[in-house]
Design a protein around this motif. Structure first.
Motif, mmCIF file in Angstrom:
data_model
loop_
_atom_site.group_PDB
_atom_site.id
_atom_site.type_symbol
_atom_site.label_atom_id
_atom_site.label_comp_id
_atom_site.label_asym_id
_atom_site.label_seq_id
_atom_site.Cartn_x
_atom_site.Cartn_y
_atom_site.Cartn_z
ATOM 1 N N LEU A 18 16.076 13.317 -0.566
ATOM 2 C CA LEU A 18 15.209 12.488 0.268
ATOM 3 C C LEU A 18 15.603 12.607 1.738
ATOM 4 O O LEU A 18 16.781 12.627 2.080
ATOM 5 N N THR A 19 14.601 12.675 2.593
ATOM 6 C CA THR A 19 14.862 12.740 4.035
ATOM 7 C C THR A 19 14.525 11.429 4.740
ATOM 8 O O THR A 19 14.804 11.284 5.931
ATOM 9 N N GLY A 20 13.934 10.475 4.034
ATOM 10 C CA GLY A 20 13.585 9.203 4.638
ATOM 11 C C GLY A 20 13.286 8.168 3.576
ATOM 12 O O GLY A 20 13.633 8.340 2.404
ATOM 13 N N VAL A 21 12.640 7.075 4.009
ATOM 14 C CA VAL A 21 12.263 5.982 3.113
ATOM 15 C C VAL A 21 10.755 5.994 2.954
ATOM 16 O O VAL A 21 10.015 6.205 3.927
ATOM 17 N N GLY A 22 10.288 5.798 1.732
ATOM 18 C CA GLY A 22 8.857 5.766 1.481
ATOM 19 C C GLY A 22 8.490 4.615 0.564
ATOM 20 O O GLY A 22 9.306 4.191 -0.259
ATOM 21 N N SER A 23 7.269 4.107 0.701
ATOM 22 C CA SER A 23 6.832 3.018 -0.167
ATOM 23 C C SER A 23 5.353 3.181 -0.479
ATOM 24 O O SER A 23 4.599 3.806 0.271
ATOM 25 N N ALA A 24 4.936 2.606 -1.610
ATOM 26 C CA ALA A 24 3.535 2.644 -2.022
ATOM 27 C C ALA A 24 3.313 1.518 -3.011
ATOM 28 O O ALA A 24 4.259 1.023 -3.645
ATOM 29 N N ALA A 25 2.058 1.107 -3.157
ATOM 30 C CA ALA A 25 1.720 0.047 -4.097
ATOM 31 C C ALA A 25 0.279 0.204 -4.533
ATOM 32 O O ALA A 25 -0.574 0.676 -3.767
ATOM 33 N N GLN A 26 -0.003 -0.184 -5.769
ATOM 34 C CA GLN A 26 -1.357 -0.250 -6.292
ATOM 35 C C GLN A 26 -1.521 -1.598 -6.970
ATOM 36 O O GLN A 26 -0.718 -1.975 -7.829
ATOM 37 N N LEU A 27 -2.570 -2.328 -6.551
ATOM 38 C CA LEU A 27 -2.797 -3.679 -7.059
ATOM 39 C C LEU A 27 -3.721 -3.645 -8.264
ATOM 40 O O LEU A 27 -4.648 -2.838 -8.339
ATOM 41 N N ILE A 28 -3.495 -4.560 -9.178
ATOM 42 C CA ILE A 28 -4.284 -4.605 -10.404
ATOM 43 C C ILE A 28 -5.707 -5.055 -10.084
ATOM 44 O O ILE A 28 -5.937 -5.973 -9.284
ATOM 45 N N GLY A 29 -6.669 -4.355 -10.644
ATOM 46 C CA GLY A 29 -8.072 -4.693 -10.442
ATOM 47 C C GLY A 29 -8.641 -4.263 -9.110
ATOM 48 O O GLY A 29 -9.778 -4.612 -8.777
ATOM 49 N N VAL A 30 -7.858 -3.526 -8.307
ATOM 50 C CA VAL A 30 -8.304 -3.092 -6.983
ATOM 51 C C VAL A 30 -8.425 -1.568 -6.994
ATOM 52 O O VAL A 30 -7.475 -0.866 -7.318
ATOM 53 N N SER A 31 -9.626 -1.067 -6.653
ATOM 54 C CA SER A 31 -9.858 0.364 -6.613
ATOM 55 C C SER A 31 -8.906 1.012 -5.595
ATOM 56 O O SER A 31 -8.619 0.422 -4.550
ATOM 57 N N PRO A 32 -8.375 2.218 -5.872
ATOM 58 C CA PRO A 32 -8.745 3.117 -6.986
ATOM 59 C C PRO A 32 -7.843 3.016 -8.193
ATOM 60 O O PRO A 32 -7.835 3.932 -9.006
ATOM 61 N N ASN A 33 -7.075 1.936 -8.337
ATOM 62 C CA ASN A 33 -6.140 1.803 -9.449
ATOM 63 C C ASN A 33 -6.917 1.679 -10.761
ATOM 64 O O ASN A 33 -7.621 0.695 -10.973
ATOM 65 N N PRO A 34 -6.783 2.658 -11.672
ATOM 66 C CA PRO A 34 -7.539 2.586 -12.922
ATOM 67 C C PRO A 34 -6.783 1.894 -14.051
ATOM 68 O O PRO A 34 -7.317 1.768 -15.148
ATOM 69 N N PHE A 35 -5.540 1.470 -13.795
ATOM 70 C CA PHE A 35 -4.701 0.913 -14.858
ATOM 71 C C PHE A 35 -4.638 -0.609 -14.769
ATOM 72 O O PHE A 35 -4.741 -1.195 -13.689
ATOM 73 N N LEU A 36 -4.450 -1.248 -15.925
ATOM 74 C CA LEU A 36 -4.285 -2.701 -15.965
ATOM 75 C C LEU A 36 -2.816 -3.030 -15.714
ATOM 76 O O LEU A 36 -2.098 -3.568 -16.547
ATOM 77 N N ALA A 37 -2.377 -2.683 -14.497
ATOM 78 C CA ALA A 37 -0.987 -2.911 -14.096
ATOM 79 C C ALA A 37 -0.937 -2.968 -12.580
ATOM 80 O O ALA A 37 -1.811 -2.416 -11.891
ATOM 81 N N GLN A 38 0.063 -3.657 -12.074
ATOM 82 C CA GLN A 38 0.277 -3.740 -10.633
ATOM 83 C C GLN A 38 1.727 -3.340 -10.347
ATOM 84 O O GLN A 38 2.661 -3.935 -10.880
ATOM 85 N N VAL A 39 1.898 -2.313 -9.518
ATOM 86 C CA VAL A 39 3.232 -1.780 -9.246
ATOM 87 C C VAL A 39 3.352 -1.437 -7.769
ATOM 88 O O VAL A 39 2.467 -0.798 -7.200
ATOM 89 N N GLY A 40 4.442 -1.884 -7.157
ATOM 90 C CA GLY A 40 4.800 -1.461 -5.814
ATOM 91 C C GLY A 40 6.241 -0.984 -5.815
ATOM 92 O O GLY A 40 7.111 -1.622 -6.436
ATOM 93 N N LEU A 41 6.499 0.136 -5.165
ATOM 94 C CA LEU A 41 7.841 0.719 -5.180
ATOM 95 C C LEU A 41 8.236 1.188 -3.788
ATOM 96 O O LEU A 41 7.394 1.652 -3.015
#
Length: 640
Positions: A408-431
């Motif tokens: 790794l050369t830096g810090v990165g983050s992302a998140a997908q909220l449940i029920g919010v496009s384009p997330n197709p899964f019934l899950a909410q994850v942020g990392l």
């Protein structure tokens, strides 16, 4: 084992061609196990069981023979001498009480001799040196003893001398040692503070019974223990007659048929059969006591390096001894000669990898390729021989390449909220992913409440993280990373009008596993990674008059000398060389140095590659190909 006797697990180690296997055969003959010593040239040795070992005259897999000498039961473990099999040697070292290091009286201290002595010293194992081949033309015991004391350690000292060196009549004459001196000698040798040197010939038998007497007199052993739970270490897994046999050193207590034993904390497995090594044979028994090596049936999940039973007791002198196996830095793609054997080849390689944690097997379904990790080129021959002899599958290999990593050369983050496009899964994850210092490994942390979702979903997140870090942005593993979970959310189990559970309305572990891979992929891209290739640290001793041509050859193989010391007629170089260039250097050095060059190397670090980043085929579906267009992701995303 006789009541009151001690056991001694002993390894015989040496540079290839030093006569290690011949010495083992002579020891077995002198101990009454064999009616004649086998010959490497004739291919009838007791301990070289693989057909390839007999053809090449080298030892590849550790073999075990037990016998009695004086009041000691010796478990003699014959180990590989070729540098490609150093991991096999290190596994054997984990179950040893001591070692015999064999040195040729003609060639003297060689490259692998130095490597082996360093491993033995690192583990603080008692060592007895046996200078073999004193009957050969060109044998020079005095010169070799000087090499041993200057290159292997000043703690080495001779226990006797040779008469008639270089002739068939060469003999070993031990020095007289008084009782007081013997007691002090025993103490220093057992503490690995002194290394006795004996001389002899495995072919004529000179000095071999003196060696056995020295082993039984000076080296430590273990007395049988009773009344304690069985504990020990697995150091080999074999396929025999279609079955699976585990070789394990029983360190404390007794291992009995029908015992249920935990291996490295996994669910307990039942011992369905036991065999004991005894005078060159495997004998069925109901019990194997501490100090002995058992061949165990029934342990289907056992792997090399596993410890069984409770934590080793304080009285076990080997409790703190462990070898951290160096990982292979090379890999090759394996191809079946006959297309119809592809499935059988993969099944066979999978079985071999299941037995051995140092064989990393990777399958790229997209390219329909299977790759295995390597320590060196000779391993290709071994794998090919095993597949042909034991599975009836003939294979070829593609050119060997380095196994890189992504840092790794830096810090990165992302998140997908449940029920919010384009997330197709019934899950909410942020990392969030952050680099850690080299060697720190992986960490997982939470910035959410542990009770915010069911434990099974957290487990699925961890599985998704592990799978993604195994194959980073360019397909290489991402070591030394901290992943923090910053968002979570799920839909509880739901159904329509009290019907059965409806997956379309409820979150599942697979939702979290799949979404985690995509979210972490996005975070890794934002953080950025650099591909780094393995670099070995090398040491090279050559005649001073060959230094110029050697330096030119090193440059052609991208090796960089960092230190050069000239002493008398020898030059010692130390530096760095890419892992994929080591084999080329090893092949050329003997030609440039009249066979006198001694080259050793080992993984030192990883360095960023230059030019376009090399890529590696993936064994799993590629999450990085999906994150640019989230609308193409479907609920049918394959399992990680």
């Amino acid at each position: 084992m006789r009541a009151g006797s001690k056991t001694l697990s002993l390894g015989i180690v040496a540079h290839v061609d030093a006569g290690k296997t011949s010495l083992t055969e002579r020891v077995l003959y002198e101990a009454g196990v064999l009616d004649h010593p086998g010959s490497v040239d004739a291919g009838d040795t007791q301990t070289d069981s693989m057909a390839l070992e007999r053809r090449r005259g080298i030892t590849i897999r550790s073999a075990v023979v037990s016998f009695d000498w004086r009041s000691t039961t010796l478990n003699l473990i014959d180990t590989p001498g070729h540098s490609d099999f150093i991991a096999e040697v290190e596994r054997a070292l984990t179950v040893l009480d001591a070692a015999v290091l064999v040195v040729s009286a003609v060639e003297g201290v060689q490259a692998q001799t130095l490597v082996l002595m360093r491993a033995l010293q690192r583990l603080a194992l008692p060592v007895v040196l046996f200078v073999n081949k004193v009957d050969r033309a060109g044998a020079d015991p005095d010169r070799v003893l000087e090499e041993i004391t200057t290159r292997l350690g000043p703690e080495a000292f001779a226990l006797g001398q040779v008469t008639g060196a270089g002739t068939r009549d060469a003999a070993y004459l031990p020095f007289e040692v008084g009782a007081a001196e013997l007691g002090e000698l025993r103490r220093t040798v057992r503490a690995a503070a002194a290394h006795p040197v004996l001389f002899g010939s495995a072919i004529t038998g000179a000095g071999v019974t003196d060696l056995l007497d020295t082993l039984a007199t000076l080296l430590p052993g273990s007395a049988p223990e009773t009344g304690t739970a069985p504990r020990g270490t697995v150091f080999k897994v074999d396929r025999t007659d279609g079955g699976r046999t585990v070789l394990a050193r029983v360190r404390t207590g007794s291992l009995r048929v029908r015992d249920r034993v935990e291996l490295d904390g996994r669910p307990a497995e039942k011992v369905t059969g036991l065999r004991l090594f005894d005078r060159g044979r495997l004998v069925p028994v109901d019990e194997v006591r501490a100090g002995r090596i058992a061949a165990v049936s029934g342990w289907s999940a056992a792997r090399i390096g596993d410890r069984f039973g409770d934590r080793l007791g304080a009285g076990d002198r080997s409790a703190g001894r462990a070898v951290e196996f160096s990982r292979p830095t090379l890999e090759t793609v394996v191809d079946a000669v006959r297309p119809e054997d592809v499935v059988a080849m993969y099944a066979a390689l999978t079985e071999l990898a299941d037995q051995d944690p140092l064989i990393d097997l990777r399958r790229d379904d997209g390219r329909r390729e299977v790759a295995v990790s390597l320590y060196g080129e000779v391993q290709k021959e071994v794998i090919a021989a095993v597949l042909a002899d034991e599975y009836g599958v003939e294979v070829t290999f593609r050119p060997t390449t380095s196994i890189c990593v992504e840092r790794l050369t830096g810090v990165g983050s992302a998140a997908q909220l449940i029920g919010v496009s384009p997330n197709p899964f019934l899950a909410q994850v942020g990392l969030r992913v952050e680099p850690l210092p080299v060697g720190a490994g992986h960490e997982f942390a939470l910035e959410i409440e542990l009770g915010s979702m069911p434990p099974a979903f957290f487990t699925a997140v961890r599985e998704g993280i592990d799978a993604t870090l195994e194959e980073g942005v360019h397909g290489w593993a991402v070591p030394d990373a901290r992943v923090v979970m910053t968002h979570s959310g799920y839909y509880p189990r739901q159904s329509h009008s009290h019907a059965t559970f409806d997956k379309a309305m409820s979150s599942t572990a697979q939702d979290f596993r799949s979404l985690t891979r995509l979210v972490l992929a996005e975070a890794l891209v934002e953080a950025g990674t650099v591909v780094c290739a393995p670099i070995h640290r090398f040491e090279l001793e050559v005649p001073e008059d060959t230094l110029s041509s050697v330096l030119g050859e090193l440059s052609r193989h991208r090796a960089v000398p960092l230190e050069t010391t000239v002493s008398g007629r020898s030059a010692l170089l130390a530096g760095e060389v890419p892992a994929d260039a080591v084999h080329g250097v090893q092949q050329r050095i003997p030609h440039l140095t009249r066979g006198e060059g001694v080259f050793t190397s080992g993984l030192d670090h990883y360095a960023p590659t230059t030019g376009p980043a090399p890529t590696r085929g993936r064994a799993r579906p590629d999450p990085f190909a999906q994150i640019g267009d989230w609308t193409r992701i479907q609920r049918s995303w394959p399992a990680g």
